[in-house]
Design a protein around this motif. Structure first.
Motif, PDB file in Angstrom:
ATOM      1  N   CYS A   1      36.884 -23.981  15.663  1.00 39.32           N
ATOM      2  CA  CYS A   1      37.348 -22.595  15.708  1.00 39.32           C
ATOM      3  C   CYS A   1      36.756 -21.912  16.928  1.00 39.32           C
ATOM      4  N   SER A   2      37.559 -21.129  17.627  1.00 37.91           N
ATOM      5  CA  SER A   2      37.098 -20.323  18.754  1.00 37.91           C
ATOM      6  C   SER A   2      37.323 -18.849  18.418  1.00 37.91           C
TER       7      SER A   2
ATOM      8  N   ILE B   1      31.759 -20.568   7.233  1.00 40.65           N
ATOM      9  CA  ILE B   1      30.805 -20.286   8.304  1.00 40.65           C
ATOM     10  C   ILE B   1      31.010 -18.835   8.712  1.00 40.65           C
ATOM     11  N   VAL B   2      29.915 -18.137   8.932  1.00 41.99           N
ATOM     12  CA  VAL B   2      29.993 -16.758   9.411  1.00 41.99           C
ATOM     13  C   VAL B   2      29.225 -16.662  10.724  1.00 41.99           C
TER      14      VAL B   2
ATOM     15  N   VAL C   1      34.912 -17.687   8.761  1.00 42.17           N
ATOM     16  CA  VAL C   1      35.739 -18.843   9.109  1.00 42.17           C
ATOM     17  C   VAL C   1      35.655 -19.880   7.997  1.00 42.17           C
ATOM     18  N   ASN C   2      36.795 -20.494   7.660  1.00 50.36           N
ATOM     19  CA  ASN C   2      36.804 -21.602   6.713  1.00 50.36           C
ATOM     20  C   ASN C   2      36.173 -22.815   7.386  1.00 50.36           C
TER      21      ASN C   2
ATOM     22  N   CYS D   1      41.694 -14.096   5.541  1.00 53.67           N
ATOM     23  CA  CYS D   1      41.781 -12.635   5.694  1.00 53.67           C
ATOM     24  C   CYS D   1      41.749 -12.277   7.180  1.00 53.67           C
ATOM     25  N   SER D   2      42.589 -12.957   7.968  1.00 51.53           N
ATOM     26  CA  SER D   2      42.537 -12.826   9.424  1.00 51.53           C
ATOM     27  C   SER D   2      42.783 -11.395   9.899  1.00 51.53           C
ATOM     28  N   ALA D   3      43.415 -10.597   9.053  1.00 49.37           N
ATOM     29  CA  ALA D   3      43.685  -9.210   9.452  1.00 49.37           C
ATOM     30  C   ALA D   3      42.525  -8.279   9.113  1.00 49.37           C
ATOM     31  N   VAL D   4      41.424  -8.848   8.597  1.00 48.26           N
ATOM     32  CA  VAL D   4      40.299  -8.036   8.141  1.00 48.26           C
ATOM     33  C   VAL D   4      39.109  -8.237   9.073  1.00 48.26           C
TER      34      VAL D   4
END
Length: 569
Positions: A247-248, A270-271, A311-312, A320-323
Motif C-alpha cells: 500500500c502507498s 496496519i495504521v 489499511v487492511n 472506509c476509504s472515504a473516511v
C-alpha cells in the motif's frame, strides 16, 4: 484549541504535569566512546539467573563519538556498537563489536568524519583545493549505513537497522558484520524503519517512503516468510526477495511529509500515523549547500492535526476509504500494542505534546552538568501512554457527533464531525503515580503471544532523568504500576523473555542492561521476575558500556523448536 478543527485540546502538557527535577546526576559517561570486547568475557553472577534461559540478549546503540579531531554533534550519530549477553545454564558471558559499516570504515581510514549522519554533516576533504571543496557542497550526501538503532529479523536472518535505505546483516553469535543490504534493490522505498512487525505466518512488515514527480508516499512493505527447503542448509546470504509494497499512502503535504519511527499493526490492520513532525524537502536541498545537518530540516508544527491512516494488512486496501481519522497534534515514537474488539481497533502508544524533542539529544545537551542539566531536562517533553480507538465501520449513514466507541470501561472517543471526517480523543492509559517516574517509553510486551491481540501488561522505562532511570511494569486494565528504581542507575529498554510452558501472559523474566555513570566498569545485566518485578539475579560486566537504544532476545529454546518443526515437516 486545534487550529484546523476547532476541537479542544486535552489536558495540560505532559511536561507541566510531571515533577521538576533538581540535582540530576551527570550522564556524560553514558555517551562517551567505548572499547569493543570482541572475545566473550565472563561475568560475575549475583543472585540467580534462571537455568531455563538459553539465548543471547542483543543490544544496539551509539558507541563511538569521534574520529581524530572530528566530533559528532548528536547522540544518534555515534557509530553503531553491538552487544551480546549470552545466557545459558545460569551463567552469562559478554562480547561486543563495532559494526564495520562503510561509514565506520571510511571514517577510520581517514581518521576524520567523512560520512554525514543525522545531526553531523561531514566537512569537505581539507586536502582538496578550494574549488573542489566548494562544489562538493552541491552533491547530495550518500545515506549512511551506520545501523545503530535496532536488531531486526527477516527470513530468519538478523540485521542491524537504522532509518535509511541500508541495513547490515550480522551474525548474532560472533557479531560479525556481513553484507550491506539496500532496500531500493528490492522495493521502491528510499528508507525503512528500524521497528518492523512480525506476523504469525513468518512474514515481516515495515514502513518506508518514496518520492518523485508523482509526490511523496508512505509505503507499507511485506517481506514473505522464509521458504523451507527440506533438510538443505540455508544459503548464507541476505534474502529479501519477494518483498513488495502492499500500500502507498500519499502524504497530506507532499513538500512537508511527516517523520515516522514506527507504526501500528493488529491481526488485520496496519495504521500509519501522520504526525506533525515535518520534513521540509526544500530546506533539505538548501541546507546541504549551507553545510547544515539533516536534523535541521525537522520541525514540530502543532498547527497540524494528527492523521491516522487505516489499511487492511492482508489486502493493502484502505477500508472506509472515504473516511479520514484525525486527532489533536501529538507525536509518537513507539507503539505498545493494537488489537481489534467490538468493531473497533484499539491502539496503545507512547505519546508526547512536543515533537521538537528529537533534535534536542545533542551531545552538548547530554553532557551538561549541574543546573544546566536540570534546566535541559525540565524543558523536555515527557511521553505518556495513550489509547486511541478507531471505529471500523463508518459510512454516510453513521450519525454525527455521537461517540462511536462502545467498549467497556474505555474513555477514548471517536465522533463523526463531518462528511468523511472522524475525530479521535484518547484515553490516558495511566494514573498519576506514573507522573512521578517522568512518563513511560521504550515499551515492550509479550510480543510472541500478545502482539495484535488483547493484552494486559507492558514493560517500559521511566524517564525521571534525560535517560531512563527506572523500569516499569504496568497493567493496562487497572493502570497499576510496579517499578524497579535505584538512584544513579540507568536501565536500558527492557525485553520480556517467556518461560517454557508459560500459562500466563507475564510468566517469564524481564532483562535490562544497567549502567552506573559514577563507577568505572560497573555495568550489569539485570534479570527480573516478570510477574513480581523483583530481582532474581544480575551479571556484572567488567567493561564500560555506553547507553544504547534497542535490542532483542535471540531465544535458542525457540530456535531449536522452530528447527525441529521445520525438519519434521
Amino acid at each position: 484549541m486545534s487550529k484546523k478543527t476547532g476541537k479542544p485540546l486535552q489536558n495540560a502538557s505532559s511536561t507541566q504535569r510531571c515533577p521538576l527535577a533538581k540535582g540530576l546526576v551527570s550522564i556524560a559517561a553514558l555517551v562517551n566512546s567505548a572499547e569493543e570486547t570482541p572475545q566473550p568475557v565472563s561475568t560475575h553472577i549475583k543472585g540467580t539467573i534462571p537455568s531455563w534461559i538459553n539465548g543471547s540478549f542483543l543490544r544496539n546503540g551509539p558507541g563511538k563519538f569521534e574520529f581524530g579531531k572530528d566530533k559528532y554533534s548528536h547522540w544518534f550519530d555515534g557509530m553503531a556498537m553491538m552487544h551480546r549477553f549470552y545466557v545459558k545454564d545460569g551463567d552469562v558471558t559478554y562480547n561486543s563489536s563495532f559494526l564495520r559499516s562503510d561509514s565506520y570504515t571510511k571514517n577510520s581510514e581517514k581518521d576524520r568524519i567523512v560520512v554525514s549522519e543525522f545531526g553531523t554533516i561531514a566537512m569537505p576533504d581539507p586536502c582538496k583545493n578550494i574549488f573542489a571543496r566548494f562544489f562538493s557542497r552541491f552533491k547530495l550526501p550518500q545515506a549512511t549505513d551506520n545501523a545503530s538503532v535496532n536488531f531486526v529479523k527477516y527470513k530468519g536472518d538478523y540485521f542491524v537497522s537504522t532509518e535509511t535505505n541500508y541495513m547490515r546483516r550480522v551474525d548474532p553469535d560472533s557479531l560479525e558484520t556481513k553484507e550491506k543490504v539496500d532496500w531500493t534493490q528490492y522495493v521502491a522505498v528510499n528508507s525503512a524503519t528500524a521497528h518492523p512487525h512480525y506476523g504469525r505466518d513468518g512474514a515481516t512488515y515495515n514502513m518506508g517512503n518514496s518520492y518523485g514527480k508523482s509526490g511523496f508516499f508512505y509505503n507499507i512493505v511485506r517481506v514473505p516468510p522464509q521458504e523451507t527447503e527440506g533438510d538443505g542448509a540455508k544459503e548464507d546470504v541476505a534474502d529479501l526477495y519477494g518483498a513488495k509494497v502492499i500500500c502507498s499512502i500519499p502524504a497530506s503535504e507532499p513538500r512537508r511529509p511527516s517523520y515516522f519511527h514506527s507504526f501500528v499493526m493488529s491481526e488485520n490492520y496496519i495504521v500509519f500515523i501522520e504526525q506533525p513532525i515535518k520534513l521540509d524537502m526544500l530546506k533539505a536541498m538548501l541546507y546541504q549547500v549551507q553545510g547544515k545537518s539533516f536534523n535541521k530540516i525537522m520541525t514540530w508544527d502543532p498547527k497540524c492535526d494528527t492523521i491516522f491512516h487505516l489499511v487492511n494488512r492482508h489486502t493493502g486496501e484502505v477500508p472506509c476509504s472515504a473516511v479520514r481519522y484525525r486527532g489533536e497534534p501529538m507525536f509518537t515514537l513507539h507503539q505498545i500494542n493494537a488489537y481489534e474488539e467490538g468493531g473497533c481497533l484499539v491502539m496503545d502508544m507512547c505519546c508526547g505534546d512536543d515533537g521538537a524533542v528529537i533534535g534536542d539529544f545533542t551531545l552538548e545537551n547530554l553532557r551538561r552538568g549541574g543546573e544546566e542539566l536540570d534546566k535541559f531536562y525540565n524543558s523536555m517533553c515527557r511521553n505518556l501512554p495513550r489509547r486511541y480507538v478507531i471505529p471500523l465501520t463508518v459510512d454516510e449513514d453513521t450519525p454525527m457527533d455521537q461517540n462511536l466507541v462502545n467498549l467497556s470501561l474505555c474513555t477514548a472517543t471517536a465522533k463523526k464531525t463531518g462528511p468523511g471526517e472522524v475525530y479521535l480523543t484518547y484515553e490516558e492509559l495511566f494514573n498519576d503515580e506514573l507522573l512521578q517516574y517522568g512518563g513511560l517509553e521504550f515499551p515492550q510486551i509479550n510480543y510472541a503471544e500478545n502482539n495484535g491481540r488483547p493484552y494486559r501488561y507492558v514493560y517500559a522505562c521511566g524517564f525521571g532523568h534525560v535517560f531512563s532511570d527506572s523500569l516499569l511494569k504496568m497493567d493496562v486494565r487497572t493502570k497499576e504500576l510496579k517499578a524497579w528504581r535505584h538512584h544513579g542507575l540507568f536501565p536500558s529498554e527492557p525485553v520480556f523473555v517467556p518461560a517454557p510452558n508459560a500459562t500466563e501472559e507475564d510468566d517469564g523474566v524481564v532483562m535490562s542492561v544497567i549502567i552506573n555513570p559514577k563507577e568505572d566498569k560497573s555495568t550489569f545485566l539485570l534479570v527480573l521476575d516478570a510477574k513480581t518485578f523483583t530481582e532474581l539475579g544480575r551479571a556484572e560486566v567488567p567493561v564500560n558500556i555506553p547507553y544504547g537504544t534497542h535490542g532483542v532476545f535471540n531465544d535458542m529454546n525457540q530456535t531449536a523448536v522452530t528447527v525441529a518443526t521445520t525438519h519434521r515437516n
